[in-house]
Scaffold this motif. Structure first.
Motif, PDB file in Angstrom:
ATOM      1  N   TRP A  92       0.897  -1.450  -0.050  1.00  0.00           N
ATOM      2  CA  TRP A  92       0.213   0.448  -0.263  1.00  0.00           C
ATOM      3  C   TRP A  92       0.744   1.354   0.119  1.00  0.00           C
ATOM      4  N   LEU A  93       1.959   0.916   0.447  1.00  0.00           N
ATOM      5  CA  LEU A  93       3.055   2.146  -0.017  1.00  0.00           C
ATOM      6  C   LEU A  93       4.015   2.027  -1.556  1.00  0.00           C
ATOM      7  N   SER A  94       4.114   3.065  -1.723  1.00  0.00           N
ATOM      8  CA  SER A  94       4.877   3.687  -2.889  1.00  0.00           C
ATOM      9  C   SER A  94       6.472   3.758  -2.940  1.00  0.00           C
ATOM     10  N   ALA A  95       6.970   3.445  -3.540  1.00  0.00           N
ATOM     11  CA  ALA A  95       7.965   3.785  -3.413  1.00  0.00           C
ATOM     12  C   ALA A  95       9.018   4.081  -2.769  1.00  0.00           C
ATOM     13  N   TYR A  96       9.187   5.329  -3.097  1.00  0.00           N
ATOM     14  CA  TYR A  96       9.450   6.367  -1.958  1.00  0.00           C
ATOM     15  C   TYR A  96       9.674   6.406  -0.465  1.00  0.00           C
ATOM     16  N   GLN A  97       8.027   6.000  -0.391  1.00  0.00           N
ATOM     17  CA  GLN A  97       7.816   5.596   0.944  1.00  0.00           C
ATOM     18  C   GLN A  97       8.060   4.258   1.888  1.00  0.00           C
ATOM     19  N   ASN A  98       7.677   3.218   0.857  1.00  0.00           N
ATOM     20  CA  ASN A  98       8.658   1.854   1.244  1.00  0.00           C
ATOM     21  C   ASN A  98      10.605   2.501   1.723  1.00  0.00           C
ATOM     22  N   VAL A  99      11.022   3.007   1.029  1.00  0.00           N
ATOM     23  CA  VAL A  99      12.517   3.465   1.497  1.00  0.00           C
ATOM     24  C   VAL A  99      12.322   4.606   3.142  1.00  0.00           C
ATOM     25  N   GLU A 100      11.244   5.253   2.814  1.00  0.00           N
ATOM     26  CA  GLU A 100      10.842   6.920   4.033  1.00  0.00           C
ATOM     27  C   GLU A 100      10.656   5.495   5.552  1.00  0.00           C
ATOM     28  N   LEU A 101      10.459   4.688   5.465  1.00  0.00           N
ATOM     29  CA  LEU A 101      10.088   3.770   6.405  1.00  0.00           C
ATOM     30  C   LEU A 101      11.196   3.631   6.879  1.00  0.00           C
ATOM     31  N   ALA A 114      13.443  18.193   4.107  1.00  0.00           N
ATOM     32  CA  ALA A 114      14.850  18.195   3.035  1.00  0.00           C
ATOM     33  C   ALA A 114      15.414  17.711   3.239  1.00  0.00           C
ATOM     34  N   GLU A 115      15.806  17.135   3.840  1.00  0.00           N
ATOM     35  CA  GLU A 115      17.398  15.918   3.966  1.00  0.00           C
ATOM     36  C   GLU A 115      17.230  14.642   4.078  1.00  0.00           C
ATOM     37  N   MET A 116      15.860  14.843   4.194  1.00  0.00           N
ATOM     38  CA  MET A 116      15.380  12.848   4.606  1.00  0.00           C
ATOM     39  C   MET A 116      14.828  12.771   2.515  1.00  0.00           C
ATOM     40  N   ARG A 117      13.984  13.602   2.088  1.00  0.00           N
ATOM     41  CA  ARG A 117      13.950  13.646   1.111  1.00  0.00           C
ATOM     42  C   ARG A 117      14.833  13.569   0.215  1.00  0.00           C
ATOM     43  N   GLU A 118      15.548  14.169   0.605  1.00  0.00           N
ATOM     44  CA  GLU A 118      17.078  13.761  -0.329  1.00  0.00           C
ATOM     45  C   GLU A 118      18.020  12.992  -0.500  1.00  0.00           C
ATOM     46  N   TRP A 119      18.068  11.834   0.481  1.00  0.00           N
ATOM     47  CA  TRP A 119      18.166  11.334   1.226  1.00  0.00           C
ATOM     48  C   TRP A 119      18.203   9.897  -0.037  1.00  0.00           C
ATOM     49  N   ILE A 120      16.171   9.697   0.403  1.00  0.00           N
ATOM     50  CA  ILE A 120      15.451   8.759  -0.509  1.00  0.00           C
ATOM     51  C   ILE A 120      15.861   8.600  -1.470  1.00  0.00           C
ATOM     52  N   GLU A 121      15.486   9.589  -2.407  1.00  0.00           N
ATOM     53  CA  GLU A 121      15.913   9.965  -3.966  1.00  0.00           C
ATOM     54  C   GLU A 121      17.318   9.822  -4.169  1.00  0.00           C
ATOM     55  N   HIS A 122      18.187  10.028  -2.863  1.00  0.00           N
ATOM     56  CA  HIS A 122      19.788   9.703  -4.001  1.00  0.00           C
ATOM     57  C   HIS A 122      19.367   7.977  -3.961  1.00  0.00           C
ATOM     58  N   ASN A 123      18.682   7.618  -2.491  1.00  0.00           N
ATOM     59  CA  ASN A 123      19.135   6.575  -2.922  1.00  0.00           C
ATOM     60  C   ASN A 123      18.482   5.877  -4.065  1.00  0.00           C
ATOM     61  N   LEU A 124      17.123   5.901  -4.298  1.00  0.00           N
ATOM     62  CA  LEU A 124      16.599   5.192  -5.410  1.00  0.00           C
ATOM     63  C   LEU A 124      17.442   5.826  -6.623  1.00  0.00           C
ATOM     64  N   GLU A 125      18.122   7.284  -7.062  1.00  0.00           N
ATOM     65  CA  GLU A 125      18.027   7.101  -8.033  1.00  0.00           C
ATOM     66  C   GLU A 125      19.756   5.924  -8.198  1.00  0.00           C
ATOM     67  N   LEU A 126      20.073   5.854  -6.847  1.00  0.00           N
ATOM     68  CA  LEU A 126      21.594   4.493  -7.094  1.00  0.00           C
ATOM     69  C   LEU A 126      20.855   3.287  -7.853  1.00  0.00           C
ATOM     70  N   VAL A 127      19.936   3.142  -7.345  1.00  0.00           N
ATOM     71  CA  VAL A 127      19.567   1.695  -7.954  1.00  0.00           C
ATOM     72  C   VAL A 127      17.985   2.179  -9.565  1.00  0.00           C
ATOM     73  N   GLN A 128      18.700   3.197 -10.002  1.00  0.00           N
ATOM     74  CA  GLN A 128      17.768   3.338 -11.073  1.00  0.00           C
ATOM     75  C   GLN A 128      16.361   3.330 -11.415  1.00  0.00           C
ATOM     76  N   HIS A 134       7.054   7.111  -6.590  1.00  0.00           N
ATOM     77  CA  HIS A 134       6.071   7.562  -6.962  1.00  0.00           C
ATOM     78  C   HIS A 134       4.499   5.825  -6.784  1.00  0.00           C
ATOM     79  N   LYS A 135       5.727   5.165  -7.567  1.00  0.00           N
ATOM     80  CA  LYS A 135       4.743   4.067  -7.902  1.00  0.00           C
ATOM     81  C   LYS A 135       4.790   3.034  -6.903  1.00  0.00           C
ATOM     82  N   LYS A 136       3.127   2.300  -7.215  1.00  0.00           N
ATOM     83  CA  LYS A 136       3.394   1.719  -5.795  1.00  0.00           C
ATOM     84  C   LYS A 136       3.835  -0.489  -6.753  1.00  0.00           C
ATOM     85  N   ALA A 155      19.362   3.005   1.902  1.00  0.00           N
ATOM     86  CA  ALA A 155      19.157   4.046   2.245  1.00  0.00           C
ATOM     87  C   ALA A 155      19.572   3.909   4.212  1.00  0.00           C
ATOM     88  N   MET A 156      19.624   2.729   4.842  1.00  0.00           N
ATOM     89  CA  MET A 156      19.882   2.630   6.288  1.00  0.00           C
ATOM     90  C   MET A 156      21.190   2.915   6.235  1.00  0.00           C
TER      91      MET A 156
END
Length: 283
Positions: A92-101, A114-128, A134-136, A155-156
């Motif tokens: 029920w969570l998006s890709a972003y929200q799964n990493v955010e958790l 802002a730092e959290m958002r940047e860090w989550i996006e950075h790690n999702l970019e790492l794996v392309q 925002h896809k589930k 991300a941990m």
């Protein structure tokens, strides 16, 4: 490579059964250096996942123990992140929200929004996976789900990345892409990686060392193979590389000659049929 980062000493584990204790592992000794990529390989039932679960702190060793950076491992912790064969994303969570958790759990309030958002996006970019924030899970492919699972683990900021056949359920092409991504990520981040695999080519391509397990019960380490191939590694160039093929042959010989499963097919069939009749009887 630096001094010993993770050490398993005389690790053994037994599980209770109606017929008495079952010894799954015995006398497992292994020293792993910071930034090393180690693969565990062996036949089904040789205790590979049990070793990984002990390092993760999910199982307690019956004998011996695990030390990470001078501290004994006796429970799960964020310095050891696990990537399973099944991505285990919350549907029920998006890709972003799964990493955010995972990020919120590890970093709490130490990062600003802002730092959290940047860090989550950075790690999702790492794996392309930056394009699919925002896809589930049910909107993306199996390979993409596994990428999100890897991003969540990375991300941990774990010191040790534990991977239990992370590409086992994927098609060959997706698997190859993810193997290449993993090599790039590890070169960039320098994490220590322990990965379980059944795939000999995957083990040789990715590893600094391949730990070959003996058959259970009371499984242990049979042989350890140093893979001295220069990095970065190119799978096409390695296909004709004599050293690569030598390492591959050494693992195959261990698995299919030294640790050959000797149970005949007829025995397996009769065991299955007796199991069916038992089930029938119970029903």
């Amino acid at each position: 490579m630096s001094k010993t980062h993770l050490e398993l000493t005389q690790v053994g584990i037994s599980f209770p059964t109606p017929k008495g204790p079952f010894c799954a592992l015995q006398d497992v000794n292994l020293k792993i250096k910071q930034g090393e990529f180690v693969s565990l390989i062996g036949h089904s039932g040789c205790g590979k996942s049990t070793v990984l679960n002990i390092v993760a702190g999910l199982y307690q060793a019956t004998t011996g123990g695990v030390v990470l950076n001078g501290r004994e491992v006796n429970e799960p912790g964020p310095e050891r992140a696990v990537v399973f064969q099944n991505h285990s994303l919350l549907p029920w969570l998006s890709a972003y929200q799964n990493v955010e958790l995972a990020v919120k759990r590890v970093f709490g309030r130490s990062k600003s929004r802002a730092e959290m958002r940047e860090w989550i996006e950075h790690n999702l970019e790492l794996v392309q996976m930056g394009h699919a924030l925002h896809k589930k899970p049910d909107e993306i492919s199996g390979g993409m789900k596994q990428r999100v699972g890897i991003a969540r683990a990375l991300a941990m900021e774990p010191q040790v990345l534990l991977m239990d056949e992370p590409f086992g359920a994927l098609d060959a092409l997706t698997r190859a892409h993810l193997q290449d991504s993993l090599m790039d990520i590890q070169a960039e981040l320098g994490n220590t990686v322990i990965m379980i695999t059944h795939d000999v080519d995957e083990a040789v391509l990715l590893s600094d060392r391949i730990v070959m397990m003996t058959n259970g019960p009371a499984a242990s380490i049979g042989e350890i193979l140093d893979v001295d191939l220069p990095r970065p590694r190119d799978r096409l160039a390695l296909a004709d590389n004599a050293d690569y093929n030598h390492y591959r042959s050494a693992v195959l010989r261990f698995l299919y000659e030294k640790q050959r499963k000797v149970e005949p097919i007829s025995a397996k069939r009769s065991a299955k049929s007796s199991e069916k009749s038992k089930t029938h009887h119970v029903a």
